[in-house]
Design a protein around this motif. Sequence first.
Motif, mmCIF file in Angstrom:
data_model
loop_
_atom_site.group_PDB
_atom_site.id
_atom_site.type_symbol
_atom_site.label_atom_id
_atom_site.label_comp_id
_atom_site.label_asym_id
_atom_site.label_seq_id
_atom_site.Cartn_x
_atom_site.Cartn_y
_atom_site.Cartn_z
ATOM 1 N N VAL A 285 -7.519 -0.225 4.976
ATOM 2 C CA VAL A 285 -7.039 -0.626 6.298
ATOM 3 C C VAL A 285 -5.760 0.133 6.623
ATOM 4 C CG1 VAL A 285 -6.221 -2.545 7.716
ATOM 5 C CG2 VAL A 285 -8.044 -2.914 6.042
ATOM 6 N N LEU B 174 -2.222 0.634 7.946
ATOM 7 C CA LEU B 174 -1.062 -0.243 8.132
ATOM 8 C C LEU B 174 0.076 0.576 8.734
ATOM 9 C CD1 LEU B 174 -1.141 -1.936 4.603
ATOM 10 C CD2 LEU B 174 -2.273 -2.741 6.695
ATOM 11 N N TRP C 130 3.907 -8.418 6.275
ATOM 12 C CA TRP C 130 2.595 -8.009 5.773
ATOM 13 C C TRP C 130 2.074 -9.013 4.736
ATOM 14 C CZ3 TRP C 130 -1.987 -6.318 5.645
ATOM 15 C CH2 TRP C 130 -2.609 -5.846 4.490
ATOM 16 N N MET D 206 -10.805 -6.011 9.315
ATOM 17 C CA MET D 206 -9.605 -5.346 9.824
ATOM 18 C C MET D 206 -9.765 -3.826 9.797
ATOM 19 S SD MET D 206 -7.416 -7.695 10.638
ATOM 20 C CE MET D 206 -7.409 -9.485 10.442
ATOM 21 N N GLN E 242 -7.018 -1.965 11.574
ATOM 22 C CA GLN E 242 -5.611 -1.559 11.652
ATOM 23 C C GLN E 242 -4.718 -2.781 11.803
ATOM 24 O OE1 GLN E 242 -4.354 1.963 14.066
ATOM 25 N NE2 GLN E 242 -3.154 0.485 15.252
ATOM 26 N N VAL E 243 -3.576 -2.745 11.104
ATOM 27 C CA VAL E 243 -2.580 -3.803 11.229
ATOM 28 C C VAL E 243 -1.255 -3.141 11.565
ATOM 29 C CG1 VAL E 243 -1.377 -5.683 10.078
ATOM 30 C CG2 VAL E 243 -3.776 -5.241 9.536
ATOM 31 N N ASP E 244 -0.712 -3.477 12.729
ATOM 32 C CA ASP E 244 0.529 -2.869 13.211
ATOM 33 C C ASP E 244 1.682 -3.833 12.962
ATOM 34 O OD1 ASP E 244 2.567 -1.559 14.523
ATOM 35 O OD2 ASP E 244 1.364 -1.023 16.266
ATOM 36 N N THR F 210 -3.249 -6.420 15.614
ATOM 37 C CA THR F 210 -4.378 -5.963 14.793
ATOM 38 C C THR F 210 -5.476 -5.353 15.652
ATOM 39 O OG1 THR F 210 -5.543 -8.086 14.881
ATOM 40 C CG2 THR F 210 -3.919 -7.782 13.124
ATOM 41 N N ARG F 211 -6.246 -4.506 14.990
ATOM 42 C CA ARG F 211 -7.484 -4.002 15.604
ATOM 43 C C ARG F 211 -8.602 -4.333 14.624
ATOM 44 N NH1 ARG F 211 -6.782 1.728 16.919
ATOM 45 N NH2 ARG F 211 -7.733 2.286 14.934
ATOM 46 N N GLU F 212 -9.587 -5.077 15.091
ATOM 47 C CA GLU F 212 -10.645 -5.553 14.221
ATOM 48 C C GLU F 212 -11.972 -4.905 14.589
ATOM 49 O OE1 GLU F 212 -10.669 -9.809 14.127
ATOM 50 O OE2 GLU F 212 -8.476 -9.948 13.997
#
Length: 233
Positions: free
Chosen positions: A185, A187, A201, A217, A219-221, A230-232
């Motif tokens: 993922v 990050l 995080w 998941m 992407q986790v910003d 997040t982008r799921e």
Amino acid sequence: MPWVTALMLISGIAVVAALYWNQNMTVQKVKVNALHYTDEAQIQQTASNTIGLNPDSVDLSLLVNQIEKFVYVKSVTPFIEPNGSLTLDITEREPLALLIDGSSRIYVDEDGVRLPVLTGKSKDVPLLYGYSSAATADTLKDESFLQVRDFLLKAKENGFGWATISEIAFDEIEGVVALSHENGVKLLFGRNDFETKLENWEAFYAEVIRTKGIQVMQQVDLRFSNQVVTRES
């Protein structure tokens, strides 16, 4: 006063003892603390020319400079003991990341010093992309590496961050970018304040990922102080 006389006598004895030691004692052997990356035999050989010398004749500064030329040696503290032992307290450099440059692999420490990968002495560290592995290049010290370095040091201190991150790079727009060990993922940690972002995080992982599963998941910003974007899939 009697105590003054006694103090002067003791001081005089100490001076005489020091003069006797400097004039009559010689270096009998070299002792080196336990080393992992550096070959102790090479250190012993470098310091062997001090054997038999009077302590006043040993150029400790020159010896330190010679030993610090070994790539994994960070610093040396020499000390000649009263029994004639020359003790060398050596601090070694520790790999912070494994720099990947095409097919080349080389470690880098927190000072930006490139370190060779030694057979049988591998270190489990995150993979670092975006920098040259050429040993002839200058020490890494630009702003992007300093951001990566600061992040890795905080991740190591945090523990959870260090255990959950596998790869790292720096992007001019996104700042420090990492991939998680699980599912790769993406990050985003941005720039600075990495201690807080790593705590976020860890909290996000415990509260959200453990419930939803990391496989959803993409992407986790974590660049923002008051929210996680997040982008799921």
